[in-house]
Design an enzyme around this catalytic site. Structure first.
Site, PDB file in Angstrom:
ATOM      1  N   ARG A  58      -3.701  21.882 -15.107  1.00 20.06           N
ATOM      2  CA  ARG A  58      -2.607  21.079 -15.617  1.00 20.06           C
ATOM      3  C   ARG A  58      -2.698  20.905 -17.136  1.00 20.06           C
ATOM      4  O   ARG A  58      -1.721  20.512 -17.780  1.00 20.06           O
ATOM      5  CB  ARG A  58      -2.639  19.712 -14.908  1.00 20.06           C
ATOM      6  CG  ARG A  58      -1.297  19.103 -14.678  1.00 20.06           C
ATOM      7  CD  ARG A  58      -1.368  18.003 -13.603  1.00 20.06           C
ATOM      8  NE  ARG A  58      -0.271  17.071 -13.759  1.00 20.06           N
ATOM      9  CZ  ARG A  58       0.260  16.339 -12.768  1.00 20.06           C
ATOM     10  NH1 ARG A  58      -0.225  16.412 -11.559  1.00 20.06           N
ATOM     11  NH2 ARG A  58       1.252  15.527 -12.996  1.00 20.06           N
ATOM     12  N   ASN A  99      -0.385  20.353 -21.895  1.00 17.79           N
ATOM     13  CA  ASN A  99      -0.668  19.603 -23.119  1.00 17.79           C
ATOM     14  C   ASN A  99      -0.464  20.414 -24.394  1.00 17.79           C
ATOM     15  O   ASN A  99      -0.825  19.966 -25.478  1.00 17.79           O
ATOM     16  CB  ASN A  99      -2.100  19.060 -23.085  1.00 17.79           C
ATOM     17  CG  ASN A  99      -2.199  17.845 -22.195  1.00 17.79           C
ATOM     18  OD1 ASN A  99      -1.251  17.063 -22.094  1.00 17.79           O
ATOM     19  ND2 ASN A  99      -3.330  17.691 -21.532  1.00 17.79           N
ATOM     20  N   GLU A 127      10.146  19.618 -24.783  1.00 22.55           N
ATOM     21  CA  GLU A 127       9.351  19.920 -23.585  1.00 22.55           C
ATOM     22  C   GLU A 127       9.893  21.166 -22.876  1.00 22.55           C
ATOM     23  O   GLU A 127       9.141  21.903 -22.232  1.00 22.55           O
ATOM     24  CB  GLU A 127       9.330  18.726 -22.616  1.00 22.55           C
ATOM     25  CG  GLU A 127       8.713  17.447 -23.189  1.00 22.55           C
ATOM     26  CD  GLU A 127       7.175  17.436 -23.222  1.00 22.55           C
ATOM     27  OE1 GLU A 127       6.549  18.397 -22.722  1.00 22.55           O
ATOM     28  OE2 GLU A 127       6.606  16.465 -23.763  1.00 22.55           O
ATOM     29  N   GLU A 174      -4.854  16.614 -11.240  1.00 21.77           N
ATOM     30  CA  GLU A 174      -5.439  16.896 -12.547  1.00 21.77           C
ATOM     31  C   GLU A 174      -6.951  17.036 -12.465  1.00 21.77           C
ATOM     32  O   GLU A 174      -7.690  16.458 -13.244  1.00 21.77           O
ATOM     33  CB  GLU A 174      -5.079  15.771 -13.517  1.00 21.77           C
ATOM     34  CG  GLU A 174      -4.836  16.271 -14.917  1.00 21.77           C
ATOM     35  CD  GLU A 174      -4.139  15.230 -15.784  1.00 21.77           C
ATOM     36  OE1 GLU A 174      -4.312  14.030 -15.556  1.00 21.77           O
ATOM     37  OE2 GLU A 174      -3.412  15.642 -16.700  1.00 21.77           O
ATOM     38  N   ARG A 214       0.811  -1.226   0.000  1.00 20.81           N
ATOM     39  CA  ARG A 214       0.000   0.000   0.000  1.00 20.81           C
ATOM     40  C   ARG A 214       0.843   1.275   0.000  1.00 20.81           C
ATOM     41  O   ARG A 214       0.415   2.310   0.505  1.00 20.81           O
ATOM     42  CB  ARG A 214      -0.982   0.011   1.166  1.00 20.81           C
ATOM     43  CG  ARG A 214      -1.991  -1.130   1.084  1.00 20.81           C
ATOM     44  CD  ARG A 214      -3.196  -0.894   1.962  1.00 20.81           C
ATOM     45  NE  ARG A 214      -3.941  -2.155   2.082  1.00 20.81           N
ATOM     46  CZ  ARG A 214      -3.750  -3.046   3.045  1.00 20.81           C
ATOM     47  NH1 ARG A 214      -2.866  -2.822   3.982  1.00 20.81           N
ATOM     48  NH2 ARG A 214      -4.443  -4.148   3.059  1.00 20.81           N
ATOM     49  N   HIS A 252      -0.075  13.482 -29.905  1.00 19.91           N
ATOM     50  CA  HIS A 252      -0.663  12.155 -29.688  1.00 19.91           C
ATOM     51  C   HIS A 252      -1.246  11.609 -30.990  1.00 19.91           C
ATOM     52  O   HIS A 252      -1.114  10.426 -31.285  1.00 19.91           O
ATOM     53  CB  HIS A 252      -1.733  12.211 -28.602  1.00 19.91           C
ATOM     54  CG  HIS A 252      -1.181  12.516 -27.238  1.00 19.91           C
ATOM     55  ND1 HIS A 252      -1.934  13.101 -26.242  1.00 19.91           N
ATOM     56  CD2 HIS A 252       0.058  12.325 -26.710  1.00 19.91           C
ATOM     57  CE1 HIS A 252      -1.177  13.247 -25.157  1.00 19.91           C
ATOM     58  NE2 HIS A 252       0.031  12.797 -25.422  1.00 19.91           N
ATOM     59  N   HIS A 288       8.730  10.975 -28.859  1.00 17.73           N
ATOM     60  CA  HIS A 288       7.665  11.808 -28.293  1.00 17.73           C
ATOM     61  C   HIS A 288       7.978  13.300 -28.447  1.00 17.73           C
ATOM     62  O   HIS A 288       7.130  14.077 -28.903  1.00 17.73           O
ATOM     63  CB  HIS A 288       7.456  11.445 -26.817  1.00 17.73           C
ATOM     64  CG  HIS A 288       6.416  12.284 -26.138  1.00 17.73           C
ATOM     65  ND1 HIS A 288       5.090  12.261 -26.506  1.00 17.73           N
ATOM     66  CD2 HIS A 288       6.500  13.195 -25.129  1.00 17.73           C
ATOM     67  CE1 HIS A 288       4.405  13.106 -25.755  1.00 17.73           C
ATOM     68  NE2 HIS A 288       5.233  13.690 -24.910  1.00 17.73           N
ATOM     69  N   LYS A 320       2.840  11.426 -11.558  1.00 20.74           N
ATOM     70  CA  LYS A 320       2.072  10.464 -12.339  1.00 20.74           C
ATOM     71  C   LYS A 320       2.885   9.188 -12.505  1.00 20.74           C
ATOM     72  O   LYS A 320       4.028   9.232 -12.957  1.00 20.74           O
ATOM     73  CB  LYS A 320       1.746  11.030 -13.720  1.00 20.74           C
ATOM     74  CG  LYS A 320       0.659  12.065 -13.728  1.00 20.74           C
ATOM     75  CD  LYS A 320       0.255  12.358 -15.167  1.00 20.74           C
ATOM     76  CE  LYS A 320      -0.828  13.410 -15.241  1.00 20.74           C
ATOM     77  NZ  LYS A 320      -1.225  13.676 -16.645  1.00 20.74           N
ATOM     78  N   LYS A 322       7.179  23.222 -14.251  1.00 22.75           N
ATOM     79  CA  LYS A 322       6.208  22.135 -14.111  1.00 22.75           C
ATOM     80  C   LYS A 322       5.704  22.049 -12.675  1.00 22.75           C
ATOM     81  O   LYS A 322       4.517  21.829 -12.435  1.00 22.75           O
ATOM     82  CB  LYS A 322       6.801  20.800 -14.557  1.00 22.75           C
ATOM     83  CG  LYS A 322       5.767  19.675 -14.431  1.00 22.75           C
ATOM     84  CD  LYS A 322       5.907  18.545 -15.395  1.00 22.75           C
ATOM     85  CE  LYS A 322       4.758  17.544 -15.208  1.00 22.75           C
ATOM     86  NZ  LYS A 322       4.983  16.305 -15.944  1.00 22.75           N
ATOM     87  N   HIS A 335       0.449  18.751 -27.512  1.00 29.35           N
ATOM     88  CA  HIS A 335       0.281  17.314 -27.271  1.00 29.35           C
ATOM     89  C   HIS A 335      -0.947  16.709 -27.935  1.00 29.35           C
ATOM     90  O   HIS A 335      -0.955  15.512 -28.216  1.00 29.35           O
ATOM     91  CB  HIS A 335       0.273  17.028 -25.768  1.00 29.35           C
ATOM     92  CG  HIS A 335       1.654  17.056 -25.163  1.00 29.35           C
ATOM     93  ND1 HIS A 335       2.431  18.192 -25.145  1.00 29.35           N
ATOM     94  CD2 HIS A 335       2.407  16.078 -24.593  1.00 29.35           C
ATOM     95  CE1 HIS A 335       3.591  17.908 -24.569  1.00 29.35           C
ATOM     96  NE2 HIS A 335       3.607  16.647 -24.226  1.00 29.35           N
TER      97      HIS A 335
END
Lengths: 366, 366
Positions: free
Chosen positions: A250, A254, A193, A245, A129, A261, A274, A151, A235, A257
């Site tokens: 946030r 993107n 980035e 988020e 946990r 994507h 990427h 994340k 960031k 992005h």
């Protein structure tokens, strides 16, 4: 010289330490930076070092330094590449940790790029946990992006990053020397980035990147420390106000992005890195904003010139707009709401725009 | 008549609603209690109902009620039993949710006993980095114990509950009618944890249980609502001060459990129900405390008489103490520190005692 950026998330706050020579040379005597990070996770009796196979030597240097401090170390390597963010690898790591007699006080060290940070971070979040963990990003992209924000996760066959947790590390330690041996395309990809932060929130940083461009091409350690630290600061500022988020803030991360994507989905993953897709995506988003009268052409030309100078692609002519449009409709982040584009209003500021049509795209980009 | 217990965990606080007739009868018009729970998770457009196979009819009633409110419902059943807390089942549920087009706004409903709560809770915690979920416990044990506290997780082959997360539900809804059809042993087994709350923290509740014993044997709805609500209140009070099991306070919930885990490990899982092992464990812990001069015999005799009246076993003579001792050494909770026993000092109060030897056990229990 080292620099520390503090990520402020109340009781989950943590430092990002940026230095050179942390994992190079013989490290029977760990550097001051590494010692500081080890102190952050005391009492530390057992370290679980999870490493990308490609940077095993860095992981071994870390393991040696930990062992020299009397810490029991378990070391496991993971095949490079996105395919390792899988249930199979998760299962293997969970059982490995059990075999290594990990307990709640063990600390996970994630040594590698974004794949390892995501995978090992989720392993840490879910074992017993929740174990404490330390990020040791070795790619520029991971240093400036995925190691900040908490994340973690893995992919299912049919969806990227769909399984995971928000789980903040105890500390991040970045050794800019790691970048010296990074393949050129991967290195430049990370810079996309960095430029993004300038475009979405910091015009002065854009100017600074223009000044530093030559040094960045040479992978100059001081320039790298400066831009990595500043990117992490950018960031961290965004994440601080939208940790999970939920507020929509946030979303500005993107920028470029939504296009990226779609490009990655249609070009096939792996053909473009990427950061390369993000670079093309920012050029496209910029052009769309110009076409909508949101920003002047000159600002976007500046952005594109900087991207080009940093060896990043900006030409979208090889992609079919209708095909990209279709891919955008099934983007995970789109399904959750209406399709929105993060578009620049000036250098250093963006906003979310909904209601864009394929026709708008065609007008702007054909 | 319904009763609501509020679990106070700052922004993660949630209500436990206890009522009768929530899922019985035709529920085109959901009961007030169910409506209140649905309101807690609004906006609710998509519900993922994960149900123990044995209580599918309850899950269908819930699904119908949700659908009648215009909510899209996906329903999945899971085989009964501890073996479902596995990676295989986790993988299956994750992919099922993806196929059902779950997104971050979907809400998981866990319908079943502790196994389903743990499994579906972890599925909720890990899908899209965390979905909201509602517990619908259908066993007495789940109602009074596992549905409070936010522990979710699965087993690995070699370790129970080793993978998981702390993930609090949005609400818990308990229908005491569910208990009418519970097999007798399973029902009584749940009462062991109820008696435990009295012993560890509430002497007045012990008296009340003695008064209510006959009604509890008859599964009287009012008596059940009262003891379930009070048990939840007790557990919530403990969890509130030690949400992530870091201060040691939560350890008092382990009264009887060090023995119970050893009994379960040596008797083989499944021979004794968990509550039965806990009942024997409390009798053993009580006797050990008497032998150490910590408490008078009469208090423990009262405890044991109540357990017996509630059809629970208290006799440990079939177990070999040396064998139990060995099993205790490899208990997960022991590995993390020294072996400690939660022992009563009077009815309604316990403390943790270390340094107990096999010899102490033999003296007390042979």
């Amino acid at each position: 010289m080292s620099e520390t950026v503090q990520v402020e998330l109340s009781e989950r706050s943590y430092p990002i330490v940026i230095d050179a020579g942390v994992f190079s040379g013989s490290s029977i005597a760990p550097s001051t930076s590494l010692r500081a990070v080890i102190q952050r996770v005391e009492p530390l009796k057992h370290a679980l070092v999870i490493s990308d196979h490609q940077v095993l030597s860095t992981a071994r240097t870390l393991a040696n330094a930990l062992e020299a401090n009397g810490i029991r170390v378990s070391l496991c390597d993971v095949p490079s590449g996105e395919r390792s963010k899988s249930i199979v690898e998760l299962d293997r790591l969970w059982n490995w940790m059990l075999d290594e007699k990990a307990d709640r006080k063990s600390v996970v060290f994630a040594v590698g790029g974004g794949v390892i940070g995501d995978l090992a971070g989720f392993v840490a979040a879910s074992f017993a946990r929740g174990l404490r963990f330390v990020q040791v990003p070795t790619s520029l992209l991971a240093m400036v992006d995925s190691s900040v924000g908490g994340k973690t996760g893995i992919n299912l066959e049919k969806a990227k990053n769909i399984i995971g947790a928000f789980w903040q590390p105890q500390a991040v330690i970045i050794d800019t020397d790691q970048l010296a041996t990074l393949p050129a395309r991967e290195y430049f990809s990370g810079l996309a980035e960095v430029v993004k932060y300038g475009m979405i929130m910091d015009a002065a940083f854009m100017n600074r990147l223009e000044v530093l461009a030559d040094k960045l091409l040479d992978r100059d350690a001081d320039a790298l420390r400066e831009i990595i630290a500043h990117s992490c600061r950018c960031k961290a500022a965004v994440v601080k106000d939208d940790e999970r988020e939920t507020t929509g803030l946030r979303a500005i991360l993107n920028y470029g992005h939504t296009f990226a994507h779609a490009i990655e989905a249609t070009a096939g993953y792996g053909k473009l890195l990427h950061g390369e897709a993000v670079s093309i995506g920012m050029a496209m988003a910029g052009q769309l904003a110009v076409s909508l009268g949101m920003i002047d052409q000159q600002s976007i030309t500046s952005q594109n010139n900087l991207l080009s100078e940093l060896q990043l692609p900006i030409d979208h002519s090889q992609f079919d707009l209708a095909e990209l449009w279709t891919a955008m409709q099934s983007d995970k982040k789109v399904e959750l709401g209406r399709l929105g584009f993060i578009l620049p209003t000036r250098i250093g500021e963006v906003k979310r725009v909904e209601g864009i049509s394929l026709n708008d795209l065609s007008t702007a980009l054909r």
